[in-house]
Design a protein around this motif. Structure first.
Motif, mmCIF file in Angstrom:
data_model
loop_
_atom_site.group_PDB
_atom_site.id
_atom_site.type_symbol
_atom_site.label_atom_id
_atom_site.label_comp_id
_atom_site.label_asym_id
_atom_site.label_seq_id
_atom_site.Cartn_x
_atom_site.Cartn_y
_atom_site.Cartn_z
ATOM 1 N N ALA A 40 0.836 -1.206 0.000
ATOM 2 C CA ALA A 40 0.000 0.000 0.000
ATOM 3 C C ALA A 40 0.869 1.253 0.000
ATOM 4 O O ALA A 40 0.582 2.218 -0.715
ATOM 5 C CB ALA A 40 -0.928 -0.007 1.211
ATOM 6 N N ASP A 41 1.942 1.241 0.792
ATOM 7 C CA ASP A 41 2.853 2.397 0.817
ATOM 8 C C ASP A 41 3.529 2.586 -0.541
ATOM 9 O O ASP A 41 3.636 3.711 -1.038
ATOM 10 C CB ASP A 41 3.903 2.226 1.911
ATOM 11 N N LEU A 42 3.991 1.491 -1.138
ATOM 12 C CA LEU A 42 4.626 1.577 -2.454
ATOM 13 C C LEU A 42 3.633 2.059 -3.510
ATOM 14 O O LEU A 42 3.985 2.852 -4.389
ATOM 15 C CB LEU A 42 5.213 0.220 -2.851
ATOM 16 N N LEU A 43 2.413 1.580 -3.415
ATOM 17 C CA LEU A 43 1.377 1.980 -4.372
ATOM 18 C C LEU A 43 1.133 3.487 -4.302
ATOM 19 O O LEU A 43 1.000 4.154 -5.333
ATOM 20 C CB LEU A 43 0.095 1.211 -4.080
ATOM 21 N N ILE A 83 -6.190 -2.781 -7.257
ATOM 22 C CA ILE A 83 -5.506 -1.552 -6.847
ATOM 23 C C ILE A 83 -6.228 -0.933 -5.659
ATOM 24 O O ILE A 83 -5.605 -0.541 -4.670
ATOM 25 C CB ILE A 83 -5.419 -0.566 -8.034
ATOM 26 N N ARG A 84 -7.554 -0.875 -5.732
ATOM 27 C CA ARG A 84 -8.349 -0.285 -4.655
ATOM 28 C C ARG A 84 -8.184 -1.079 -3.348
ATOM 29 O O ARG A 84 -8.011 -0.491 -2.282
ATOM 30 C CB ARG A 84 -9.828 -0.245 -5.050
ATOM 31 N N ASP A 85 -8.189 -2.421 -3.447
ATOM 32 C CA ASP A 85 -8.052 -3.250 -2.247
ATOM 33 C C ASP A 85 -6.691 -3.063 -1.583
ATOM 34 O O ASP A 85 -6.594 -2.979 -0.357
ATOM 35 C CB ASP A 85 -8.263 -4.729 -2.598
ATOM 36 N N VAL A 86 -5.639 -2.991 -2.393
ATOM 37 C CA VAL A 86 -4.304 -2.773 -1.822
ATOM 38 C C VAL A 86 -4.215 -1.365 -1.254
ATOM 39 O O VAL A 86 -3.688 -1.161 -0.158
ATOM 40 C CB VAL A 86 -3.203 -3.025 -2.881
ATOM 41 N N ALA A 108 1.760 6.268 -7.240
ATOM 42 C CA ALA A 108 0.703 7.205 -7.636
ATOM 43 C C ALA A 108 1.201 8.641 -7.631
ATOM 44 O O ALA A 108 0.782 9.450 -8.448
ATOM 45 C CB ALA A 108 -0.499 7.066 -6.701
ATOM 46 N N GLY A 109 2.091 8.965 -6.719
ATOM 47 C CA GLY A 109 2.601 10.326 -6.653
ATOM 48 C C GLY A 109 1.581 11.275 -6.047
ATOM 49 O O GLY A 109 0.623 10.870 -5.393
ATOM 50 N N GLU A 110 1.798 12.536 -6.295
ATOM 51 C CA GLU A 110 0.924 13.569 -5.741
ATOM 52 C C GLU A 110 -0.433 13.555 -6.430
ATOM 53 O O GLU A 110 -0.523 13.393 -7.644
ATOM 54 C CB GLU A 110 1.560 14.950 -5.924
ATOM 55 N N LEU A 141 5.961 -3.185 -7.763
ATOM 56 C CA LEU A 141 5.841 -1.868 -7.128
ATOM 57 C C LEU A 141 7.210 -1.319 -6.738
ATOM 58 O O LEU A 141 7.485 -0.133 -6.927
ATOM 59 C CB LEU A 141 4.934 -1.957 -5.897
ATOM 60 N N ARG A 142 8.064 -2.188 -6.225
ATOM 61 C CA ARG A 142 9.421 -1.748 -5.854
ATOM 62 C C ARG A 142 10.173 -1.250 -7.085
ATOM 63 O O ARG A 142 10.876 -0.247 -7.025
ATOM 64 C CB ARG A 142 10.189 -2.887 -5.206
ATOM 65 N N ALA A 143 10.046 -1.972 -8.180
ATOM 66 C CA ALA A 143 10.742 -1.576 -9.407
ATOM 67 C C ALA A 143 10.273 -0.211 -9.901
ATOM 68 O O ALA A 143 11.063 0.569 -10.428
ATOM 69 C CB ALA A 143 10.530 -2.626 -10.494
ATOM 70 N N LEU A 144 8.993 0.076 -9.731
ATOM 71 C CA LEU A 144 8.465 1.366 -10.175
ATOM 72 C C LEU A 144 8.881 2.523 -9.257
ATOM 73 O O LEU A 144 8.891 3.670 -9.685
ATOM 74 C CB LEU A 144 6.942 1.313 -10.266
ATOM 75 N N THR A 145 9.208 2.220 -8.010
ATOM 76 C CA THR A 145 9.567 3.284 -7.071
ATOM 77 C C THR A 145 11.065 3.469 -6.926
ATOM 78 O O THR A 145 11.499 4.465 -6.366
ATOM 79 C CB THR A 145 8.970 3.022 -5.674
#
Length: 142
Positions: A21-24, A56-59, A28-30, A76-80
């Motif tokens: 959830a934190d990575l998501l 996405i909504r559930d996470v 998403a960004g601002e 998610l890690r790869a995207l961040t």
């Protein structure tokens, strides 16, 4: 023993869900002014392969009924993760420009007055040599 095992499993599941959830949220960004949550979920859906809007909504909401898979957390890690390659290319280009500028200064100082600018020429030559050695280590020459 069974209850201890199930308790640890649910703790691990909650930890991975919290991380996801934190990575998501980082992916998403601002949130833009006037942007709805539905728009954010759609934007995330374009970035995340094989993720439904419901997933996405559930996470995002940390729904305790779901299990987050390791491949989802990895995605998610790869995207961040910060992108390092463009920065290193930029640094290398900046270093090449500095070397070229030092070489021009050295030549200019030699033409002006070698007696007056001798120490400056020597210092510029030393810096030029150091910069060229750095470029040589990076696998590309000047």
């Amino acid at each position: 023993m069974t209850t201890e095992f199930s308790q640890k499993a649910s703790e691990m599941r909650a930890t991975s869900l919290d991380e996801a959830a934190d990575l998501l949220r980082r992916v998403a960004g601002e949130r833009q002014a006037g942007e709805s949550m539905k728009a954010i979920f759609r934007r995330l859906g374009r970035k995340l392969d094989n993720w439904s809007e419901n997933r996405i909504r559930d996470v995002w909401h940390r729904d305790p009924r779901i299990k987050v898979r390791a491949d989802e957390v990895s995605q998610l890690r790869a995207l961040t993760e910060p992108k390092r390659k463009p920065e290193s290319i930029h640094d290398l280009e900046e270093l090449r420009a500095t070397v070229a500028r030092l070489a021009r200064y050295e030549a200019l100082l030699q033409r002006l007055d070698e007696d007056l600018y001798g120490p400056d020429i020597s210092a510029a030559g030393d810096q030029l040599g150091q910069a060229r050695s750095l470029l040589g280590k990076s696998g590309s020459g000047l």
